[in-house]
Design a protein around this motif. Structure first.
Motif, PDB file in Angstrom:
ATOM      1  N   GLU A  29     -30.391  21.356   9.650  1.00  0.00           N
ATOM      2  CA  GLU A  29     -30.928  21.715   8.337  1.00  0.00           C
ATOM      3  C   GLU A  29     -30.566  23.157   7.985  1.00  0.00           C
ATOM      4  O   GLU A  29     -30.240  23.464   6.835  1.00  0.00           O
ATOM      5  CB  GLU A  29     -32.442  21.530   8.328  1.00  0.00           C
ATOM      6  N   ILE A  30     -30.609  24.035   8.973  1.00  0.00           N
ATOM      7  CA  ILE A  30     -30.236  25.436   8.745  1.00  0.00           C
ATOM      8  C   ILE A  30     -28.770  25.529   8.345  1.00  0.00           C
ATOM      9  O   ILE A  30     -28.398  26.236   7.406  1.00  0.00           O
ATOM     10  CB  ILE A  30     -30.499  26.274  10.016  1.00  0.00           C
ATOM     11  N   ILE A  31     -27.924  24.777   9.069  1.00  0.00           N
ATOM     12  CA  ILE A  31     -26.489  24.808   8.788  1.00  0.00           C
ATOM     13  C   ILE A  31     -26.198  24.254   7.400  1.00  0.00           C
ATOM     14  O   ILE A  31     -25.309  24.735   6.687  1.00  0.00           O
ATOM     15  CB  ILE A  31     -25.730  24.011   9.865  1.00  0.00           C
ATOM     16  N   ARG A  59     -25.814  31.198   9.883  1.00  0.00           N
ATOM     17  CA  ARG A  59     -25.103  29.933  10.041  1.00  0.00           C
ATOM     18  C   ARG A  59     -24.347  29.909  11.374  1.00  0.00           C
ATOM     19  O   ARG A  59     -24.379  28.914  12.114  1.00  0.00           O
ATOM     20  CB  ARG A  59     -24.135  29.727   8.876  1.00  0.00           C
ATOM     21  N   THR A  60     -23.689  31.007  11.683  1.00  0.00           N
ATOM     22  CA  THR A  60     -22.937  31.095  12.938  1.00  0.00           C
ATOM     23  C   THR A  60     -23.866  30.963  14.139  1.00  0.00           C
ATOM     24  O   THR A  60     -23.559  30.266  15.112  1.00  0.00           O
ATOM     25  CB  THR A  60     -22.173  32.433  13.014  1.00  0.00           C
ATOM     26  N   GLN A  61     -25.001  31.646  14.055  1.00  0.00           N
ATOM     27  CA  GLN A  61     -25.970  31.555  15.152  1.00  0.00           C
ATOM     28  C   GLN A  61     -26.487  30.125  15.315  1.00  0.00           C
ATOM     29  O   GLN A  61     -26.652  29.640  16.439  1.00  0.00           O
ATOM     30  CB  GLN A  61     -27.143  32.510  14.883  1.00  0.00           C
ATOM     31  N   ALA A  62     -26.717  29.454  14.187  1.00  0.00           N
ATOM     32  CA  ALA A  62     -27.198  28.073  14.248  1.00  0.00           C
ATOM     33  C   ALA A  62     -26.147  27.153  14.860  1.00  0.00           C
ATOM     34  O   ALA A  62     -26.469  26.252  15.647  1.00  0.00           O
ATOM     35  CB  ALA A  62     -27.562  27.591  12.844  1.00  0.00           C
ATOM     36  N   GLU A  63     -24.883  27.377  14.508  1.00  0.00           N
ATOM     37  CA  GLU A  63     -23.807  26.548  15.065  1.00  0.00           C
ATOM     38  C   GLU A  63     -23.679  26.757  16.571  1.00  0.00           C
ATOM     39  O   GLU A  63     -23.424  25.816  17.320  1.00  0.00           O
ATOM     40  CB  GLU A  63     -22.494  26.872  14.360  1.00  0.00           C
TER      41      GLU A  63
END
Length: 478
Positions: free
Chosen positions: A141-143, A153-157
């Protein structure tokens, strides 16, 4: 986190197989909130599900499945009519009597089983996976949020990648810890081989994609033991094999034959599995609508049925299969078309004597609706390609005394003066296995079969592709 969702879906489809030891089965099911009069017990085989038993209510919300013969090992499902919502259970030879409690509102999540170690193991593991799926959904959901900052986004990935890695490692550890159980067999069979991406890092994108595809094909069955008979009655085996044959394998008859041989070889130690899939492959390619796939059918008959590897087949059935394969073999793509005599306007010649870069054979009848419907498209095709030296040989599949009717039909419908011919000997009928009409063959200059079974309205498209491929082939040689 698509990988995790996939695992959860696959692992909910439990399974087992093997010889039954207990003299009978008894499965008691209590479903809180369910007021229906009966339940169904079913199993998986191939890409289908079958109902095996029906249980009537013996008390409020309680049902009992029982039988005099043990259940075969596999993944079974308990379905609630009329909507047929269901949950799945494992049946193994040692555990055929146990009880299940669940809730209609949370049918799979609320399952509790007593008397079955296998089902207790698998459902405990599934509960772990559901928790991880919840984490994955939150990260996804964050992405997905378009307003998410690039850093977030990078951290979530990265978290997503780490979660996938953790789950994969946990799966492997769980399988090793519970090695020897049927639950571990099911979970293990759904693990994915992980390609060594670092080995392909320096390759360009096209070559990297090719190498990854080759690696995936080579290692596709690393965790899926096709020789384990307990995998036959599972909801995932057919899907995995079908993906290997129809997606990972180039759709050329020779490649498909090799892929099927690979699968059947690994199944050779599981006779029931081998029989099921050999029959499945034979029937699939016997009924295939794709051009050239009759070569797979011929291969299966010659390699397995004609060599005694299908002992379940009756003598009469084997004779029919062998005869059919024998008729088809000379007509496979890549074979030289059978030579036949052609009589035209009182003169005779042989098919192989026709000098033409391409020859199109069209077998038809004036009283065949599909044939006559094809003639306008065939006329258009001829008018386009005749100037390029392509010869169209139309043979009316009628006895000599009816041939005048063929010519009359063509004249009345203003068909072109293409090569309308007959074969007074009638040998063409058997040589080209003309049980149905129309039949179309495209031959090259040496009369090799390039394509066949082509609808007349697609003939131009196929011919253009053949000419283009031939030009490319010549340019490479030059």
């Amino acid at each position: 986190m698509k990988a995790l969702i996939f695992w959860t879906c696959m692992l909910l489809m439990l399974h087992t197989e093997g010889g039954a030891i207990n003299p009978a089965y008894r499965i008691e099911v209590t479903i809180a909130g369910f007021s229906g009069p009966k339940l169904y017990l079913g199993y998986y085989l191939g890409d289908k599900q079958y109902v095996l038993d029906t249980a009537e209510a013996i008390a409020a919300n309680t049902f009992v499945f029982s039988g005099a013969q043990p259940l075969k090992t596999g993944v079974y499902f308990v379905a609630l009519p009329p909507k047929n919502d269901f949950f799945q259970i494992l049946i193994s030879p040692q555990e055929q009597s146990f009880s299940i409690q669940t809730n209609q509102e949370k049918l799979q999540e609320a399952v509790k089983i007593e008397g079955s170690t296998e089902n207790a193991l698998i459902y405990a593991h599934l509960r772990y996976l559901r928790k991880q799926q919840g984490k994955a959904a939150a990260i996804a959901e964050i992405i997905k949020q378009s307003e998410t900052k690039k850093t977030s986004r990078t951290q979530a990935e990265l978290k997503q990648q780490q979660l996938n890695t953790n789950v994969a490692q946990a799966q492997k550890k769980w399988v090793q810890k519970n090695k020897g159980t049927y639950a571990a067999t099911i979970i293990g069979a759904n693990l994915h081989p992980v390609p060594p991406l670092e080995s392909f890092a320096k390759l360009d994108s096209l070559e990297k994609s090719h190498q990854l595809w080759m690696w995936t094909r080579q290692h596709y069955f690393d965790y899926l033991p096709l020789g384990d008979s307990t995998l036959l009655r599972t909801p995932f085996l057919f899907e995995k094999i079908d993906y290997f044959i129809r997606t990972l394998t180039p759709q050329h008859p020779d490649s498909i034959c090799r892929a099927i041989d690979t699968v059947l070889y690994q199944m050779s130690q599981a006779p029931e599995t081998f029989q099921f899939y050999l029959i499945h492959f034979l029937n699939s390619f016997a009924a295939s609508n794709f051009v050239g796939m009759d070569a797979v059918y011929v291969h299966l008959v010659e390699k397995y049925y004609n060599t005694g590897k299908a002992p379940w087949v009756s003598v009469d059935q084997l004779a029919k299969l062998s005869t059919n394969a024998k008729k088809l073999k000379p007509l496979l793509i890549g074979k030289i078309a059978p030579d036949i005599s052609l009589e035209r306007k009182g003169q005779r010649t042989q098919l192989h004597q026709i000098q033409s870069p391409y020859t199109v054979l069209f077998f038809w009848r004036y009283d065949c609706s599909h044939c006559t419907e094809s003639l306008p498209a065939l006329k258009k095709f001829y008018e386009k390609y005749a100037a390029q030296g392509i010869t169209l040989v139309a043979i009316c599949v009628k006895p000599t005394q009816e041939q005048p009717n063929c010519a009359k039909y063509l004249q009345e419908n203003q068909m072109p003066e293409w090569f309308n011919a007959t074969d007074p000997s009638g040998k063409y009928f058997g040589l080209y296995n003309l049980e149905t009409t129309p039949q179309v063959y495209i031959l090259d200059q040496q009369k090799e079969i390039l394509s066949k079974q082509i609808p007349a309205d697609q003939l131009e498209l196929v011919m253009d592709k053949i000419i283009e491929m031939n030009k490319k082939s010549r340019s490479k040689v030059e």
